[in-house]
Motif scaffolding. Structure first.
Motif, PDB file in Angstrom:
ATOM      1  N   ALA A  87      38.672  50.161  39.015  1.00 39.59           N
ATOM      2  CA  ALA A  87      39.565  49.373  38.165  1.00 39.59           C
ATOM      3  C   ALA A  87      38.788  48.452  37.220  1.00 39.59           C
ATOM      4  N   ALA A 130      45.380  42.372  36.341  1.00 39.42           N
ATOM      5  CA  ALA A 130      45.674  43.788  36.124  1.00 39.42           C
ATOM      6  C   ALA A 130      44.651  44.667  36.833  1.00 39.42           C
ATOM      7  N   ARG A 131      43.382  44.307  36.722  1.00 35.08           N
ATOM      8  CA  ARG A 131      42.326  45.086  37.384  1.00 35.08           C
ATOM      9  C   ARG A 131      42.470  44.977  38.907  1.00 35.08           C
ATOM     10  N   ALA A 134      45.274  47.281  39.950  1.00 35.61           N
ATOM     11  CA  ALA A 134      44.846  48.682  39.929  1.00 35.61           C
ATOM     12  C   ALA A 134      43.916  48.989  41.094  1.00 35.61           C
ATOM     13  N   ARG A 269      50.898  41.035  34.788  1.00 31.23           N
ATOM     14  CA  ARG A 269      49.740  41.930  34.653  1.00 31.23           C
ATOM     15  C   ARG A 269      49.335  42.540  35.990  1.00 31.23           C
ATOM     16  N   TYR A 270      49.538  41.829  37.076  1.00 31.39           N
ATOM     17  CA  TYR A 270      49.274  42.396  38.395  1.00 31.39           C
ATOM     18  C   TYR A 270      50.210  43.580  38.650  1.00 31.39           C
ATOM     19  N   GLY A 273      49.000  46.503  36.769  1.00 25.85           N
ATOM     20  CA  GLY A 273      47.870  47.144  37.428  1.00 25.85           C
ATOM     21  C   GLY A 273      48.289  48.039  38.573  1.00 25.85           C
TER      22      GLY A 273
END
Length: 342
Positions: A87, A130-131, A134, A269-270, A273
């Motif tokens: 990610a 976000a990362r 993911a 954003r989470y 992801g």
């Protein structure tokens, strides 16, 4: 300021002590220095028995929330490097892991160049979220097969915070900074802590870092780097995102006026992801629930220490300023808890 042992860094060599939690007895010190001419960070890991607060004592139990060798094993096994690598959320390169004659371990990591986490923008924090989403989507419902992973970090850590009852909810410092409805809500949060932890137990599980916050982030040219893998282990989805959101503001290192914007961005954003692995509403619930469960002890601990002048690891504000500065954060926690307890 302290220096690392002279057998590791020459007495006339560079060694800049880095800010860290001095109360955690597992950490003997962290320094920015050099190894074989290369910029490096040296972290001394110390076995159980070192003097310090009982609630920060290291343990020889591999599943304990503060198992003393966990970070050593996380780097040596390669888990830190690969946990969220797909990610784009990296860990520092491991340069060496040296077992020391005194029983401790010298952990040598590459010094990561870039902006510190506290200099991150709202967009930066959203990108990390976000990362993280993911990376954790890939671990949903499973965990690496290591016996040194934290067994139940959220429950074990929170229930060992040194809150003394009865909690002085009407302490003058709190009355001056927190209105009565907020104090009542924080009291409910404390009194329903076990219910919140039980609810968090029902969330999907993933591989958690358990200490994702700006002091453990560097924004490098190749992307964000996540430091300090001392607490890694399985945990409820949403917990790391909640910690990133809340710990950004807890110690006064980032302007709390950004709280609402960061909260909305991190949750959104989470969920991005996680890429639909969970419904967005369930993601938001998970972040709020785990955030409330992570910090049910915060207000009671602050009240128990009020007037005592207890030193903080990172928060350098005076007591009155700290109580006032944390009010928006505590209001958010109280709202989250009341939502979960209805």
């Amino acid at each position: 300021m302290s220096r690392p042992p002279v057998d590791l860094v020459p007495a006339d060599g560079p060694a800049e002590e880095l800010t860290h939690n001095p109360y955690n007895t597992v950490t003997g010190g962290i320094w920015r220095t050099r190894r074989h001419g290369r910029p490096a960070v040296l972290k001394l890991i110390t076995p159980p028995g070192r003097e310090g607060p009982a609630h920060w004592a290291g343990s020889a139990d591999p599943g304990h929330w503060n198992y003393w060798r966990r970070e050593v094993e996380a780097y040596r096994s390669g888990l830190a490097a690969r946990a969220y690598a797909d990610a784009g959320l990296a860990a520092p390169e491991t340069l060496a892991v040296d077992e020391r004659p005194d029983g401790g371990v010298a952990l040598w990591l590459a010094d990561v160049a870039g902006r510190t986490g506290t200099a991150g923008t709202v967009a930066d924090l959203g990108d990390v979220a976000a990362r993280l989403g993911a990376g954790q989507a890939a671990w949903l419902g499973r965990a690496p097969d290591y016996d040194w992973l934290a067994r139940d970090w959220l429950r074990d850590y929170t229930l060992t915070r040194p809150v003394v009852e009865p909690v002085p909810w009407d302490h003058p410092v709190a009355v001056a900074a927190w209105p009565a409805p907020l104090r009542a809500a924080l009291r409910r949060l404390w009194e329903h802590r076990h219910a919140l932890l039980a609810a968090a137990d029902g969330l999907p599980r993933t591989l958690c870092h358990h200490d994702c916050w700006p002091m453990n982030l560097v924004f490098g040219d190749a992307g964000p780097v996540l430091l300090d893998w001392s607490f890694v282990g399985p945990g409820p989805v949403g917990e790391d995102a909640a910690n990133l959101l809340l710990d950004t503001f807890l110690d006064g290192l980032v302007d709390v006026a950004l709280l609402d914007e960061v909260a909305a961005t991190v949750v959104d954003r989470y969920a991005d992801g996680l890429r639909g692995a969970l419904d967005r509403a369930e993601v938001a619930r998970a972040v709020r629930l785990t955030g409330a469960a992570k910090y049910f002890w915060l207000a009671p601990l602050m009240l128990g220490r009020a007037g005592g002048g207890t030193a903080q690891s990172y928060d350098l504000r005076g007591e009155a300023e700290m109580f006032a500065g944390r009010r928006p954060l505590l209001e958010l926690l109280a709202r989250w808890a009341d939502e979960q307890l209805r």
